[in-house]
Design a protein around this motif. Structure first.
Motif, PDB file in Angstrom:
ATOM      1  N   GLY A  34       1.010  -1.265   0.028  1.00  0.00           N
ATOM      2  CA  GLY A  34       0.039   0.031   0.019  1.00  0.00           C
ATOM      3  C   GLY A  34       0.658   1.502  -0.063  1.00  0.00           C
ATOM      4  O   GLY A  34       0.303   2.437   0.032  1.00  0.00           O
ATOM      5  N   GLY A  35       2.101   1.151   0.071  1.00  0.00           N
ATOM      6  CA  GLY A  35       2.956   2.446  -0.282  1.00  0.00           C
ATOM      7  C   GLY A  35       3.729   2.887   1.021  1.00  0.00           C
ATOM      8  O   GLY A  35       4.255   3.983   1.255  1.00  0.00           O
ATOM      9  N   ASN A  36       3.903   1.938   2.163  1.00  0.00           N
ATOM     10  CA  ASN A  36       4.405   2.571   3.194  1.00  0.00           C
ATOM     11  C   ASN A  36       6.033   1.827   3.115  1.00  0.00           C
ATOM     12  O   ASN A  36       6.337   0.529   3.126  1.00  0.00           O
ATOM     13  CB  ASN A  36       3.788   1.778   4.532  1.00  0.00           C
ATOM     14  CG  ASN A  36       2.347   2.404   4.758  1.00  0.00           C
ATOM     15  OD1 ASN A  36       2.196   3.606   4.764  1.00  0.00           O
ATOM     16  ND2 ASN A  36       1.506   1.743   4.482  1.00  0.00           N
ATOM     17  N   ILE A  37       7.078   2.770   3.643  1.00  0.00           N
ATOM     18  CA  ILE A  37       8.249   2.435   3.477  1.00  0.00           C
ATOM     19  C   ILE A  37       8.733   2.619   5.032  1.00  0.00           C
ATOM     20  O   ILE A  37       8.694   3.807   5.667  1.00  0.00           O
ATOM     21  CB  ILE A  37       9.422   3.082   2.752  1.00  0.00           C
ATOM     22  CG1 ILE A  37       8.865   2.576   1.301  1.00  0.00           C
ATOM     23  CG2 ILE A  37      10.629   2.732   2.973  1.00  0.00           C
ATOM     24  CD1 ILE A  37       9.709   3.486   0.180  1.00  0.00           C
ATOM     25  N   ILE A  38       9.319   1.476   5.826  1.00  0.00           N
ATOM     26  CA  ILE A  38       9.977   1.801   7.350  1.00  0.00           C
ATOM     27  C   ILE A  38      11.218   1.815   6.926  1.00  0.00           C
ATOM     28  O   ILE A  38      12.016   0.948   6.546  1.00  0.00           O
ATOM     29  CB  ILE A  38       9.077   0.519   7.902  1.00  0.00           C
ATOM     30  CG1 ILE A  38       7.784   0.336   7.817  1.00  0.00           C
ATOM     31  CG2 ILE A  38       9.690   0.816   9.630  1.00  0.00           C
ATOM     32  CD1 ILE A  38       7.105   1.667   8.303  1.00  0.00           C
ATOM     33  N   ILE A  39      11.981   2.825   7.707  1.00  0.00           N
ATOM     34  CA  ILE A  39      13.515   2.703   7.702  1.00  0.00           C
ATOM     35  C   ILE A  39      13.882   2.962   9.115  1.00  0.00           C
ATOM     36  O   ILE A  39      13.500   3.952   9.844  1.00  0.00           O
ATOM     37  CB  ILE A  39      14.132   4.088   6.743  1.00  0.00           C
ATOM     38  CG1 ILE A  39      13.547   3.913   5.356  1.00  0.00           C
ATOM     39  CG2 ILE A  39      15.676   3.992   6.763  1.00  0.00           C
ATOM     40  CD1 ILE A  39      14.036   5.343   4.502  1.00  0.00           C
ATOM     41  N   TYR A  40      14.685   2.165   9.439  1.00  0.00           N
ATOM     42  CA  TYR A  40      15.014   2.368  11.015  1.00  0.00           C
ATOM     43  C   TYR A  40      16.314   3.592  10.934  1.00  0.00           C
ATOM     44  O   TYR A  40      17.182   3.382  10.014  1.00  0.00           O
ATOM     45  CB  TYR A  40      15.858   0.874  11.414  1.00  0.00           C
ATOM     46  CG  TYR A  40      14.967   0.041  11.637  1.00  0.00           C
ATOM     47  CD1 TYR A  40      13.635   0.065  11.551  1.00  0.00           C
ATOM     48  CD2 TYR A  40      15.249  -1.426  12.033  1.00  0.00           C
ATOM     49  CE1 TYR A  40      12.408  -0.913  11.760  1.00  0.00           C
ATOM     50  CE2 TYR A  40      14.275  -2.456  12.349  1.00  0.00           C
ATOM     51  CZ  TYR A  40      12.995  -2.057  12.172  1.00  0.00           C
ATOM     52  OH  TYR A  40      11.998  -2.967  12.402  1.00  0.00           O
ATOM     53  N   LYS A  41      16.226   4.010  12.284  1.00  0.00           N
ATOM     54  CA  LYS A  41      16.954   5.401  12.060  1.00  0.00           C
ATOM     55  C   LYS A  41      18.424   5.172  11.970  1.00  0.00           C
ATOM     56  O   LYS A  41      19.279   5.664  11.294  1.00  0.00           O
ATOM     57  CB  LYS A  41      16.897   6.156  13.387  1.00  0.00           C
ATOM     58  CG  LYS A  41      17.580   7.347  13.637  1.00  0.00           C
ATOM     59  CD  LYS A  41      17.437   8.153  15.143  1.00  0.00           C
ATOM     60  CE  LYS A  41      17.868   9.239  15.130  1.00  0.00           C
ATOM     61  NZ  LYS A  41      17.588   9.867  16.562  1.00  0.00           N
ATOM     62  N   SER A  42      18.955   3.825  12.703  1.00  0.00           N
ATOM     63  CA  SER A  42      20.409   3.412  12.638  1.00  0.00           C
ATOM     64  C   SER A  42      20.874   3.328  11.062  1.00  0.00           C
ATOM     65  O   SER A  42      22.038   3.547  10.936  1.00  0.00           O
ATOM     66  CB  SER A  42      20.428   2.423  13.436  1.00  0.00           C
ATOM     67  OG  SER A  42      19.716   1.248  12.944  1.00  0.00           O
ATOM     68  N   LEU A  43      20.183   2.975  10.439  1.00  0.00           N
ATOM     69  CA  LEU A  43      20.310   2.721   8.867  1.00  0.00           C
ATOM     70  C   LEU A  43      20.547   4.073   8.274  1.00  0.00           C
ATOM     71  O   LEU A  43      21.780   4.389   7.602  1.00  0.00           O
ATOM     72  CB  LEU A  43      19.537   2.089   7.998  1.00  0.00           C
ATOM     73  CG  LEU A  43      19.697   1.965   6.571  1.00  0.00           C
ATOM     74  CD1 LEU A  43      21.167   1.404   6.282  1.00  0.00           C
ATOM     75  CD2 LEU A  43      18.679   0.868   5.713  1.00  0.00           C
ATOM     76  N   LEU A  44      19.471   4.958   8.629  1.00  0.00           N
ATOM     77  CA  LEU A  44      19.963   6.331   8.126  1.00  0.00           C
ATOM     78  C   LEU A  44      21.222   7.104   8.398  1.00  0.00           C
ATOM     79  O   LEU A  44      21.852   7.737   7.451  1.00  0.00           O
ATOM     80  CB  LEU A  44      18.786   7.487   8.586  1.00  0.00           C
ATOM     81  CG  LEU A  44      17.611   6.932   7.689  1.00  0.00           C
ATOM     82  CD1 LEU A  44      16.451   7.992   8.299  1.00  0.00           C
ATOM     83  CD2 LEU A  44      17.472   7.457   6.051  1.00  0.00           C
ATOM     84  N   LEU A  77      15.440   4.035  -1.089  1.00  0.00           N
ATOM     85  CA  LEU A  77      14.095   4.494  -1.352  1.00  0.00           C
ATOM     86  C   LEU A  77      13.437   3.867  -2.628  1.00  0.00           C
ATOM     87  O   LEU A  77      12.484   3.354  -3.000  1.00  0.00           O
ATOM     88  CB  LEU A  77      13.894   6.002  -1.448  1.00  0.00           C
ATOM     89  CG  LEU A  77      14.022   6.477   0.161  1.00  0.00           C
ATOM     90  CD1 LEU A  77      13.961   8.004  -0.194  1.00  0.00           C
ATOM     91  CD2 LEU A  77      13.101   5.830   1.155  1.00  0.00           C
ATOM     92  N   SER A  78      14.440   3.814  -3.667  1.00  0.00           N
ATOM     93  CA  SER A  78      14.159   3.070  -5.301  1.00  0.00           C
ATOM     94  C   SER A  78      13.909   1.885  -4.678  1.00  0.00           C
ATOM     95  O   SER A  78      12.978   1.163  -5.570  1.00  0.00           O
ATOM     96  CB  SER A  78      15.146   3.498  -6.233  1.00  0.00           C
ATOM     97  OG  SER A  78      15.390   4.804  -6.050  1.00  0.00           O
ATOM     98  N   HIS A  79      14.968   1.000  -4.250  1.00  0.00           N
ATOM     99  CA  HIS A  79      14.879  -0.344  -3.827  1.00  0.00           C
ATOM    100  C   HIS A  79      13.362  -0.437  -3.422  1.00  0.00           C
ATOM    101  O   HIS A  79      12.783  -1.668  -3.833  1.00  0.00           O
ATOM    102  CB  HIS A  79      16.060  -0.714  -3.058  1.00  0.00           C
ATOM    103  CG  HIS A  79      15.753  -2.398  -2.454  1.00  0.00           C
ATOM    104  ND1 HIS A  79      16.496  -3.209  -3.301  1.00  0.00           N
ATOM    105  CD2 HIS A  79      15.111  -2.793  -1.720  1.00  0.00           C
ATOM    106  CE1 HIS A  79      16.118  -4.551  -2.758  1.00  0.00           C
ATOM    107  NE2 HIS A  79      15.395  -4.019  -1.627  1.00  0.00           N
ATOM    108  N   GLU A  80      13.164   0.042  -2.005  1.00  0.00           N
ATOM    109  CA  GLU A  80      11.996  -0.163  -1.238  1.00  0.00           C
ATOM    110  C   GLU A  80      10.740   0.020  -2.212  1.00  0.00           C
ATOM    111  O   GLU A  80       9.580  -0.558  -2.081  1.00  0.00           O
ATOM    112  CB  GLU A  80      11.801   0.433  -0.070  1.00  0.00           C
ATOM    113  CG  GLU A  80      13.018   0.204   0.921  1.00  0.00           C
ATOM    114  CD  GLU A  80      13.193  -1.639   1.288  1.00  0.00           C
ATOM    115  OE1 GLU A  80      11.920  -2.128   1.248  1.00  0.00           O
ATOM    116  OE2 GLU A  80      14.063  -1.911   1.538  1.00  0.00           O
ATOM    117  N   SER A  81      10.609   1.153  -2.874  1.00  0.00           N
ATOM    118  CA  SER A  81       9.582   1.447  -3.741  1.00  0.00           C
ATOM    119  C   SER A  81       9.072   0.500  -4.941  1.00  0.00           C
ATOM    120  O   SER A  81       7.974   0.367  -5.157  1.00  0.00           O
ATOM    121  CB  SER A  81       9.665   3.100  -4.204  1.00  0.00           C
ATOM    122  OG  SER A  81      10.641   3.108  -5.061  1.00  0.00           O
ATOM    123  N   ILE A  82      10.140  -0.077  -5.354  1.00  0.00           N
ATOM    124  CA  ILE A  82      10.140  -0.998  -6.270  1.00  0.00           C
ATOM    125  C   ILE A  82       9.257  -2.331  -5.624  1.00  0.00           C
ATOM    126  O   ILE A  82       8.321  -3.045  -6.398  1.00  0.00           O
ATOM    127  CB  ILE A  82      11.341  -1.661  -6.904  1.00  0.00           C
ATOM    128  CG1 ILE A  82      12.022  -0.570  -7.853  1.00  0.00           C
ATOM    129  CG2 ILE A  82      10.901  -3.000  -7.656  1.00  0.00           C
ATOM    130  CD1 ILE A  82      11.070  -0.009  -8.845  1.00  0.00           C
TER     131      ILE A  82
END
Length: 185
Positions: free
Chosen positions: A25-35, A48-53
């Motif tokens: 449905g369009g939700n991407i979750i990113i953990y702060k430690s990765l950022l 973001l491109s990888h996860e949106s695919i």
């Protein structure tokens, strides 16, 4: 543009785990430690491109349906074998599922890099992202056959070849640089 089909919602979760994932449905979750590990805006764009695919191709739904159909088939075939047969069947299904997931990960990497090229963003960001993941894992990964993701070194090699085949020159787009700087504050 990350998606023509879905409104992408990005949520940053304050966790020490190095992870990101897409939900239906369009939700991407990113953990702060990765950022915090990322060093370049192109790395974030690659992530973001990888996860949106995954979202655009409905990979999580395909995985769920694949799991359900395999489980049903295995229960029909092995249902009469008792608990031992069900355990064996479950393990076989798990290994098959991991392979299926790795294929989706490889697709998301390649299509994500294609998306980067189409949006005039250096696809080498995927190489840099793989380097961050290698560093985060301290080069200690599960064997490829036990992981849902292809081994990072393998993914990095594919990304490096893709970026060699699709050379990019030019600065990072201003809006991406602005978002990157805002995120880093």
């Amino acid at each position: 543009h990350l998606s023509k089909q879905y409104k992408i919602n990005i949520t940053v979760v304050d966790k020490q785990e190095i992870n990101a994932f897409a939900l239906p449905g369009g939700n991407i979750i990113i953990y702060k430690s990765l950022l915090e590990k990322l060093r370049r805006p192109e790395e974030l764009v690659a992530l973001l491109s990888h996860e949106s695919i995954h979202i655009n191709e409905r990979h999580s739904l395909r995985n769920i349906f694949q799991e359900m159909s395999s489980s049903e088939l295995l229960s029909i075939v092995f249902g009469r074998l008792g608990q031992v047969g069900q355990v064996i069947a479950g393990q076989a299904n798990m290994l098959r599922s991991l392979s299926y997931s790795r294929g989706l990960e490889e697709d998301a990497d390649e299509l994500g890099m294609q998306m980067m090229v189409e949006n005039k963003i250096d696809p080498k960001g995927m190489v840099y992202l793989m380097e961050r993941l290698e560093e985060a894992n301290n080069f200690q990964e599960l064997p490829a056959f036990l992981s849902t993701h292809p081994v990072t070194a393998s993914r990095k090699a594919v990304a490096l070849q893709f970026s060699t085949d699709h050379p990019f020159s030019g600065p990072v787009k201003e809006d991406i640089m602005t978002s990157w700087n805002d995120l880093r504050v």
